[in-house]
Design an enzyme around this catalytic site. Structure first.
Site, PDB file in Angstrom:
ATOM      1  N   ARG A 152       0.834  -1.193   0.000  1.00 27.79           N
ATOM      2  CA  ARG A 152       0.000   0.000   0.000  1.00 27.79           C
ATOM      3  C   ARG A 152       0.879   1.258   0.000  1.00 27.79           C
ATOM      4  O   ARG A 152       2.051   1.207   0.399  1.00 27.79           O
ATOM      5  CB  ARG A 152      -0.911   0.010   1.222  1.00 27.79           C
ATOM      6  CG  ARG A 152      -1.836  -1.202   1.316  1.00 27.79           C
ATOM      7  CD  ARG A 152      -2.608  -1.196   2.618  1.00 27.79           C
ATOM      8  NE  ARG A 152      -3.533  -2.339   2.705  1.00 27.79           N
ATOM      9  CZ  ARG A 152      -3.247  -3.512   3.234  1.00 27.79           C
ATOM     10  NH1 ARG A 152      -2.018  -3.729   3.729  1.00 27.79           N
ATOM     11  NH2 ARG A 152      -4.143  -4.481   3.285  1.00 27.79           N
ATOM     12  N   LYS A 177      -1.763  -2.579   7.486  1.00 26.76           N
ATOM     13  CA  LYS A 177      -3.168  -2.413   7.843  1.00 26.76           C
ATOM     14  C   LYS A 177      -3.536  -3.411   8.938  1.00 26.76           C
ATOM     15  O   LYS A 177      -3.213  -4.580   8.852  1.00 26.76           O
ATOM     16  CB  LYS A 177      -4.052  -2.643   6.606  1.00 26.76           C
ATOM     17  CG  LYS A 177      -5.499  -2.231   6.813  1.00 26.76           C
ATOM     18  CD  LYS A 177      -6.268  -2.295   5.513  1.00 26.76           C
ATOM     19  CE  LYS A 177      -7.705  -1.832   5.701  1.00 26.76           C
ATOM     20  NZ  LYS A 177      -8.477  -1.877   4.438  1.00 26.76           N
ATOM     21  N   HIS A 245      -3.101   2.435  -5.544  1.00 25.26           N
ATOM     22  CA  HIS A 245      -3.860   1.254  -5.124  1.00 25.26           C
ATOM     23  C   HIS A 245      -4.237   0.383  -6.326  1.00 25.26           C
ATOM     24  O   HIS A 245      -4.404  -0.829  -6.190  1.00 25.26           O
ATOM     25  CB  HIS A 245      -5.119   1.656  -4.351  1.00 25.26           C
ATOM     26  CG  HIS A 245      -5.524   0.635  -3.340  1.00 25.26           C
ATOM     27  ND1 HIS A 245      -4.784   0.370  -2.192  1.00 25.26           N
ATOM     28  CD2 HIS A 245      -6.559  -0.245  -3.309  1.00 25.26           C
ATOM     29  CE1 HIS A 245      -5.362  -0.597  -1.499  1.00 25.26           C
ATOM     30  NE2 HIS A 245      -6.432  -1.001  -2.157  1.00 25.26           N
ATOM     31  N   ARG A 248      -1.583  -2.008  -6.776  1.00 23.87           N
ATOM     32  CA  ARG A 248      -1.723  -3.135  -5.836  1.00 23.87           C
ATOM     33  C   ARG A 248      -2.648  -4.184  -6.438  1.00 23.87           C
ATOM     34  O   ARG A 248      -2.367  -5.390  -6.376  1.00 23.87           O
ATOM     35  CB  ARG A 248      -2.274  -2.619  -4.500  1.00 23.87           C
ATOM     36  CG  ARG A 248      -2.546  -3.694  -3.449  1.00 23.87           C
ATOM     37  CD  ARG A 248      -2.899  -3.024  -2.119  1.00 23.87           C
ATOM     38  NE  ARG A 248      -3.506  -3.931  -1.163  1.00 23.87           N
ATOM     39  CZ  ARG A 248      -2.825  -4.757  -0.367  1.00 23.87           C
ATOM     40  NH1 ARG A 248      -1.510  -4.808  -0.448  1.00 23.87           N
ATOM     41  NH2 ARG A 248      -3.446  -5.536   0.499  1.00 23.87           N
ATOM     42  N   HIS A 271      -3.847  -9.611   3.764  1.00 22.64           N
ATOM     43  CA  HIS A 271      -5.278  -9.684   4.009  1.00 22.64           C
ATOM     44  C   HIS A 271      -5.547 -10.512   5.271  1.00 22.64           C
ATOM     45  O   HIS A 271      -4.988 -11.593   5.444  1.00 22.64           O
ATOM     46  CB  HIS A 271      -6.003 -10.341   2.828  1.00 22.64           C
ATOM     47  CG  HIS A 271      -6.099  -9.450   1.636  1.00 22.64           C
ATOM     48  ND1 HIS A 271      -6.408  -9.917   0.373  1.00 22.64           N
ATOM     49  CD2 HIS A 271      -5.951  -8.099   1.505  1.00 22.64           C
ATOM     50  CE1 HIS A 271      -6.431  -8.894  -0.480  1.00 22.64           C
ATOM     51  NE2 HIS A 271      -6.149  -7.793   0.183  1.00 22.64           N
ATOM     52  N   TYR A 280      -9.934 -11.152  -6.600  1.00 24.74           N
ATOM     53  CA  TYR A 280      -8.998 -11.086  -7.727  1.00 24.74           C
ATOM     54  C   TYR A 280      -9.156 -12.262  -8.688  1.00 24.74           C
ATOM     55  O   TYR A 280      -8.653 -12.220  -9.808  1.00 24.74           O
ATOM     56  CB  TYR A 280      -7.558 -11.001  -7.207  1.00 24.74           C
ATOM     57  CG  TYR A 280      -7.298  -9.713  -6.473  1.00 24.74           C
ATOM     58  CD1 TYR A 280      -7.274  -8.496  -7.154  1.00 24.74           C
ATOM     59  CD2 TYR A 280      -7.128  -9.691  -5.097  1.00 24.74           C
ATOM     60  CE1 TYR A 280      -7.073  -7.302  -6.484  1.00 24.74           C
ATOM     61  CE2 TYR A 280      -6.922  -8.509  -4.414  1.00 24.74           C
ATOM     62  CZ  TYR A 280      -6.898  -7.316  -5.113  1.00 24.74           C
ATOM     63  OH  TYR A 280      -6.711  -6.135  -4.444  1.00 24.74           O
TER      64      TYR A 280
END
Length: 300
Positions: A152, A177, A245, A248, A271, A280
């Protein structure tokens, strides 16, 4: 003097920072959410946190400020967490937001670049004429890092020299994150680009800075504004639309197309839930085309 609501909300934020080890970035989102709620409703007391006021605030944000479903949903969840904390501490008898509806989020396929576009963009950045050799090397390295690691923008800005181990091909993302650390492999193509950038970063003016990507003024790490200008410059000049992003998403899609399994990709992206990564699968058309070739039925 802070209102009762702000006083207890700050205590909640400190609890999240210290006891739950949530990142400052996450807690900043909590504060921004409360500021928005107070600005619209004028709330000052804990009793002002009601279902009616929260729903009215969300309705206004959606209709007048064009909040997306993701933004509205996130802000409601922040308020629910705060309300639950107040109940757990005995400041409220019951959660006033119990049963509040959460906006549904449309299932959109993440926008990404194709392999050809990603390669074209990297070539363009490598050959683009910047004001100084340092700026050119840094721009190419930043773009390559996004495309080859999928980190990120905030994670890239906070990278330190100690986090990038080119000898062993490992990049450490600290407190990503959700305040989670993770390791990302550095492919050989990226290692070459980063080594070239480090030749320019060795200038004495940058030696005291811990950040891997430093600002041109040598006052700190590369800033949001510098990345925004870089993206706009390359986007306008190359004719290829992209954003950090989006790169990403590009990394995730291309990794799947290259044969990376979903579990490994989930870990590389950081994640918390593999379900987040499954989006994805829809974005990767080439991956799906390869998979359907495994169908066992044959017609003679």
């Amino acid at each position: 003097m802070p209102s009762e609501l702000r006083t207890w909300h700050e205590a909640f934020c400190q609890h999240c920072l210290v006891m739950k080890r949530q990142s400052p970035y996450t807690v900043r989102g909590y504060r921004d959410t409360l500021n928005s709620f107070v600005k619209y409703t004028g709330a000052a007391a804990l009793a002002d946190v009601t279902l009616a006021k929260v729903e009215s605030w969300i309705m206004t944000g959606t209709t007048q400020c064009q909040w997306s479903p993701v933004t509205s949903r996130g802000r409601i969840k922040y308020m629910i967490l705060f309300a639950k904390w107040l109940v757990s501490r005995g400041h409220l008898e019951s959660n006033p937001l119990e049963g509040i509806s959460l906006p549904s989020i449309p299932k959109k396929i993440p926008r990404s670049l194709s392999r050809e576009q990603a390669e074209q963009l990297l070539r363009f950045a490598r050959n683009f004429s910047f004001q100084t050799e340092f700026e050119g090397a840094r721009a190419y390295a930043i773009l390559a890092t996004f495309i080859y690691t999928g980190i990120r923008k905030r994670e890239l800005r906070e990278l330190e020299l100690r986090d990038v181990d080119l000898e062993n091909g490992i990049l450490a993302v600290r407190e990503g994150k959700g305040a989670k650390d993770r390791m990302v492999a550095i492919p050989p193509q990226l290692a070459l680009v980063l080594r070239e950038y480090l030749k320019h970063r060795r200038s004495p003016r940058y030696q005291q800075l811990p950040y891997f990507f430093v600002g041109a003024t040598a006052l700190g790490g590369v800033g949001n504004e510098a990345i925004r200008r870089l993206v706009k410059k390359l986007r306008d000049a190359s004719g290829i639309y992209f954003a950090p992003h989006m790169l990403r998403h590009t990394y995730a899609t291309l990794m799947l197309e290259g044969g990376c399994d979903l579990f490994s990709l989930s870990k590389l992206l950081g994640h918390a839930d593999i379900k987040t990564t499954t989006v994805y699968l829809s974005a990767s058309v080439r991956h799906l085309q390869k998979e359907v070739l495994k169908h066992p039925v044959v017609v003679h």
